[in-house]
Each structure stands twice: as structure tokens, then as C-alpha cells.
Design a protein around this motif. Structure first.
Motif, mmCIF file in Angstrom:
data_model
loop_
_atom_site.group_PDB
_atom_site.id
_atom_site.type_symbol
_atom_site.label_atom_id
_atom_site.label_comp_id
_atom_site.label_asym_id
_atom_site.label_seq_id
_atom_site.Cartn_x
_atom_site.Cartn_y
_atom_site.Cartn_z
ATOM 1 N N UNK A 61 36.773 -20.116 9.640
ATOM 2 C CA UNK A 61 36.731 -20.666 10.996
ATOM 3 C C UNK A 61 35.599 -20.031 11.798
ATOM 4 N N UNK A 62 35.429 -18.711 11.671
ATOM 5 C CA UNK A 62 34.401 -18.013 12.437
ATOM 6 C C UNK A 62 32.988 -18.383 11.995
ATOM 7 N N UNK A 63 32.840 -18.962 10.810
ATOM 8 C CA UNK A 63 31.513 -19.431 10.392
ATOM 9 C C UNK A 63 31.007 -20.497 11.351
ATOM 10 N N UNK A 64 31.917 -21.333 11.879
ATOM 11 C CA UNK A 64 31.530 -22.415 12.772
ATOM 12 C C UNK A 64 31.354 -21.948 14.218
ATOM 13 N N UNK A 65 31.566 -20.672 14.490
ATOM 14 C CA UNK A 65 31.350 -20.109 15.820
ATOM 15 C C UNK A 65 30.190 -19.120 15.746
ATOM 16 N N UNK A 66 28.988 -19.660 15.700
ATOM 17 C CA UNK A 66 27.799 -18.812 15.678
ATOM 18 C C UNK A 66 27.549 -18.113 14.366
ATOM 19 N N UNK A 67 28.276 -18.477 13.295
ATOM 20 C CA UNK A 67 28.091 -17.817 12.008
ATOM 21 C C UNK A 67 28.683 -16.427 11.945
ATOM 22 N N UNK A 68 29.637 -16.112 12.868
ATOM 23 C CA UNK A 68 30.206 -14.760 12.911
ATOM 24 C C UNK A 68 30.909 -14.404 11.610
ATOM 25 N N UNK A 69 31.640 -15.354 11.035
ATOM 26 C CA UNK A 69 32.335 -15.083 9.782
ATOM 27 C C UNK A 69 31.380 -14.786 8.647
ATOM 28 N N UNK A 70 30.255 -15.482 8.613
ATOM 29 C CA UNK A 70 29.257 -15.249 7.562
ATOM 30 C C UNK A 70 28.614 -13.876 7.707
ATOM 31 N N UNK A 71 28.379 -13.456 8.966
ATOM 32 C CA UNK A 71 27.790 -12.130 9.198
ATOM 33 C C UNK A 71 28.727 -11.035 8.690
ATOM 34 N N UNK A 72 30.026 -11.156 9.032
ATOM 35 C CA UNK A 72 30.993 -10.141 8.607
ATOM 36 C C UNK A 72 31.114 -10.119 7.087
ATOM 37 N N UNK A 73 31.218 -11.291 6.465
ATOM 38 C CA UNK A 73 31.403 -11.344 5.014
ATOM 39 C C UNK A 73 30.191 -10.760 4.288
ATOM 40 N N UNK A 74 28.983 -11.154 4.726
ATOM 41 C CA UNK A 74 27.779 -10.673 4.050
ATOM 42 C C UNK A 74 27.642 -9.158 4.187
ATOM 43 N N UNK A 75 27.969 -8.622 5.371
ATOM 44 C CA UNK A 75 27.860 -7.179 5.570
ATOM 45 C C UNK A 75 28.841 -6.417 4.685
ATOM 46 N N UNK A 76 30.081 -6.899 4.618
ATOM 47 C CA UNK A 76 31.066 -6.234 3.755
ATOM 48 C C UNK A 76 30.666 -6.327 2.288
ATOM 49 N N UNK A 77 30.092 -7.432 1.894
ATOM 50 C CA UNK A 77 29.642 -7.592 0.517
ATOM 51 C C UNK A 77 28.531 -6.582 0.194
ATOM 52 N N UNK A 78 27.619 -6.358 1.138
ATOM 53 C CA UNK A 78 26.481 -5.485 0.880
ATOM 54 C C UNK A 78 26.824 -4.005 0.958
ATOM 55 N N UNK A 79 27.673 -3.621 1.942
ATOM 56 C CA UNK A 79 27.842 -2.209 2.244
ATOM 57 C C UNK A 79 29.167 -1.609 1.774
ATOM 58 N N UNK A 80 30.178 -2.425 1.501
ATOM 59 C CA UNK A 80 31.497 -1.893 1.150
ATOM 60 C C UNK A 80 31.635 -1.836 -0.371
ATOM 61 N N UNK A 81 31.979 -0.680 -0.939
ATOM 62 C CA UNK A 81 32.156 -0.593 -2.402
ATOM 63 C C UNK A 81 33.464 -1.229 -2.841
ATOM 64 N N UNK A 82 33.595 -1.428 -4.158
ATOM 65 C CA UNK A 82 34.825 -2.001 -4.712
ATOM 66 C C UNK A 82 35.871 -0.915 -4.924
ATOM 67 N N UNK A 83 37.120 -1.331 -5.088
ATOM 68 C CA UNK A 83 38.209 -0.368 -5.190
ATOM 69 C C UNK A 83 38.297 0.308 -6.551
ATOM 70 N N UNK A 84 37.483 -0.116 -7.509
ATOM 71 C CA UNK A 84 37.479 0.558 -8.808
ATOM 72 C C UNK A 84 36.367 1.598 -8.895
ATOM 73 N N UNK A 85 35.970 2.120 -7.727
ATOM 74 C CA UNK A 85 34.919 3.141 -7.620
ATOM 75 C C UNK A 85 33.536 2.598 -7.922
ATOM 76 N N UNK A 86 33.414 1.264 -7.998
ATOM 77 C CA UNK A 86 32.097 0.684 -8.174
ATOM 78 C C UNK A 86 31.267 0.820 -6.908
ATOM 79 N N UNK A 87 29.982 1.043 -7.066
ATOM 80 C CA UNK A 87 29.112 1.252 -5.913
ATOM 81 C C UNK A 87 28.795 -0.077 -5.238
#
Length: 373
Positions: A61-87
């Protein structure tokens, strides 16, 4: 004879994570088991202790409001590691990752405000790109510094053991540079003073230029602080400037004027009226040749404010109204309200041979009213 006491029943009520754990963004991990694309929604759902489906729907839903959802998703994809200790694709330490995620959250809020308050035009995105570039530069410099520190402390084979092995000379502690907060505030004051002087001299300086310039100075000093000096307090200043920039940008796109049109003839009525912010009133009660309005379409568009149309008794109006943000619609007594609301209605009690005028009214945030006189 002794018996083992029964285990206490698990508490099935209340959250499974505490408020402190939710606020600790360093604990955030992408899920490797509950994922559709990169495990962002699964990780956020687990971190917030809510159903990941809710997170997925909210991000879409937030993607259709200025792309806010896309910004959050892309940032988490780039900067947040996975739970199996993957970088993560972009490696940061816990503190740096927390700062980057907070900055990205501020950008998402600005994108949301830009879409809701400033309309859906592409011009409302202009101030996001400098912030995004500054954020990427800061993230790149911080990542580069972390990698050099890791190579300096963990690279190379260990020293040979034994009494004859020379001990490495202790390294002198790194001298800490000067605190950059005061210097940055002085630069901001100087830059804003120059802009104010230019504005008073007669040049047109948009309101958003002041906080945007201050934020650019903060971003530059953050980059410098990654190599020289201490940037303590600058991140807080940047976070405080983000909502100021969003409000100022919305104000630049809102002139706050009112529009009143009371045409005496059909030729005096334009086909469309546009207003950024304010009240638009179209009074058709003085039109002497209503038959000339038959078959015409009137388009009304306001970003923020109110639209009112007054219809005389001898004219039939078929109104179509839409509110993209929060607002209210009243078409000849038929009402609707909420977010992203539409309503269609026709003026009542009209003769079969009455001229027909179609009115398409759209507003971003506010109220639309059509009534008879």
C-alpha cells in the motif's frame, strides 16, 4: 518421595517482544524461512511481533504513497543481514546500520507526506534525491572505514609463540578530532543568513531551500566526520531537519489562495479550474444562458482545501467527485468520507429537458460540496 513440580504455563497473552527490543533496530534480521522475495516482511513481522502478511500488505500500500514502501523494503534488503548470520549486501556495524535505517525511515515519511500533501506530481520528489545521495555517500564511507578497521585488526597470521618472539610495540591511541557539532551549526547559520539576504534582496527563494541547505551541510559534515573529527550530535540535527523539510516543501507547493467564479454567461465559465491550496467556489446561479452549458464538462482540481459548486434550479448537474487523501464529499445531500473516496450523484428534481452539465471534481485532502440554490 519427591515429585517434580509442573512447569508454569506459558503466557499466551501479551507481546512476545518488549518495547526495548522493538526499538533496538540492531536486532532486526531478514527471515530465511518466511520470505517471498528477500525476507524483509517476514523479518519485520517477527521483530514487531505481528503477522508478516500485515507487513506485506502495508508495504504494498505504501508503494502507492510516494514510493515509501519501496524505500523501506530496498533499504532493509541492502542493509539488514539474514537471520542465519549471512551478511547483508552492504555491511555495516550495528550502530551504523541503526543510523542508516532511521534516516531511511525519515525519507519514507517525507515521501508519504509529499504524496499526500503535495499531490501525485513528479515535482514533489525533487528534495528526496539530494537526501538519498547524501545517505548513500555516508553509508559507503562508513562501510569503507569499517572494512579498513577490520583488516587492520584481524588481518595477517598470529605472531609466533615462544620466549624469543618479540612483542609488537603498542600502538599509540588514535587522537580524536574536534567535535564538529558547533562548527556545523555555525555553517548552517551562515548559509541560512546568506539565503535570507538573497531573499530580502528580491530573489525568489522557496521555503524548502532553507532546511534543504541546512540538511546538505549536515550531510557534508557527516562525510567529513567519517575521516576527521567527531560527528556527535549531527545525526540528531539531521533527523530534526527532515520533518521541517517535508513541511516546508509542502508549503512551497501550496499557495493558499482562494478562487471564486460567478460567471454571468456560459462563455464566462472555463472548462477547468486548478488550485494548489485554498477554497474554490463556482457559483452558477447567475448564468443567464443555461442552455449553452448543455453537454459541457467542467473539471475542478484542488490539492488541499475545499471545492464548492452552487447549481441553479434550471440546470441539471451530474457530479463525479474524488478525494485521494482523507476528506469528505457531499453531492446534493449524498455524502461519503474517508481516504481515497469517490461519489457520483445528480442534482435532484430537474425537468427532463433541462440542460446537462457534467462536473468532475478532484481534491487531494479536504472537502467537496455540490448544492442547489
Amino acid at each position: 518421595m519427591t515429585t517434580t513440580p509442573p512447569e508454569a504455563p506459558e503466557d499466551s497473552e501479551g507481546p512476545r517482544v518488549s518495547g526495548a527490543e522493538v526499538r533496538d533496530l540492531a536486532r532486526l534480521r531478514r527471515s530465511t524461512t518466511d520470505r517471498k522475495i528477500a525476507g524483509v516482511a517476514g523479518g519485520l513481522g517477527r521483530h514487531l511481533d505481528i503477522d508478516p502478511v500485515i507487513v506485506r500488505v502495508l508495504l504494498v500500500v505504501l508503494i502507492f504513497f510516494g514510493g515509501a514502501g519501496l524505500i523501506v523494503y530496498a533499504a532493509c534488503w541492502l542493509f539488514v543481514p539474514e537471520d542465519d548470520a549471512g551478511a547483508a549486501p552492504v555491511r555495516l556495524d550495528d550502530r551504523s546500520r541503526t543510523v542508516v535505517l532511521l534516516l531511511v525511515g525519515g525519507l519514507a515519511v517525507l515521501a508519504l507526506l509529499s504524496d499526500v500533501l503535495g499531490g501525485s506530481g513528479g515535482d514533489d520528489w525533487w528534495f528526496l534525491w539530494p537526501l538519498l545521495v547524501v545517505g548513500l555517500l555516508v553509508a559507503w564511507f562508513v562501510t569503507r572505514r569499517d572494512r579498513r578497521s577490520a583488516a587492520a585488526t584481524g588481518g595477517g597470521p598470529p605472531a609466533a609463540a615462544g620466549p624469543t618472539a618479540p612483542l609488537p610495540a603498542p600502538r599509540a591511541p588514535r587522537r580524536r578530532g574536534p567535535l564538529l557539532l558547533g562548527f556545523t551549526l555555525a555553517l548552517i547559520a551562515l548559509a541560512v543568513g546568506v539565503l535570507g539576504t538573497v531573499d530580502l534582496a528580491g530573489a525568489s527563494v522557496p521555503a524548502a531551500t532553507y532546511p534543504a541547505t541546512a540538511l546538505a551541510v549536515v550531510g557534508l559534515m557527516l562525510v567529513i566526520g567519517a575521516f576527521f573529527g567527531r560527528a556527535g550530535g549531527l545525526i540528531l540535527v539531521g533527523l530534526l531537519l527532515l520533518p521541517v523539510l517535508g513541511v516546508a516543501s509542502a508549503a512551497d507547493h501550496s499557495d493558499g489562495e482562494d478562487l471564486l467564479r460567478v460567471p454571468a454567461t456560459a462563455a464566462g465559465l472555463a472548462d477547468a479550474y486548478r488550485l494548489n491550496a485554498g477554497e474554490m467556489v463556482i457559483d452558477l446561479s447567475e448564468v443567464s444562458d443555461l442552455e449553452e452549458l448543455d453537454g459541457r464538462t467542467l473539471t475542478l482540481d484542488v490539492d488541499l482545501g475545499r471545492i464548492e459548486v452552487i447549481v441553479p434550479a434550471g440546470l441539471e448537474v451530474r457530479g463525479e467527485a474524488a478525494v485521494s487523501g482523507p476528506g469528505h464529499i457531499d453531492l446534493f445531500g449524498n455524502e461519503a468520507g474517508g481516504i481515497d473516496t469517490t461519489l457520483t450523484s445528480t442534482s435532484p428534481d430537474r425537468d427532463a429537458d433541462a440542460p446537462l452539465l457534467r462536473i468532475d471534481a478532484e481534491i487531494g485532502v479536504g472537502q467537496i460540496e455540490m448544492r442547489t440554490r
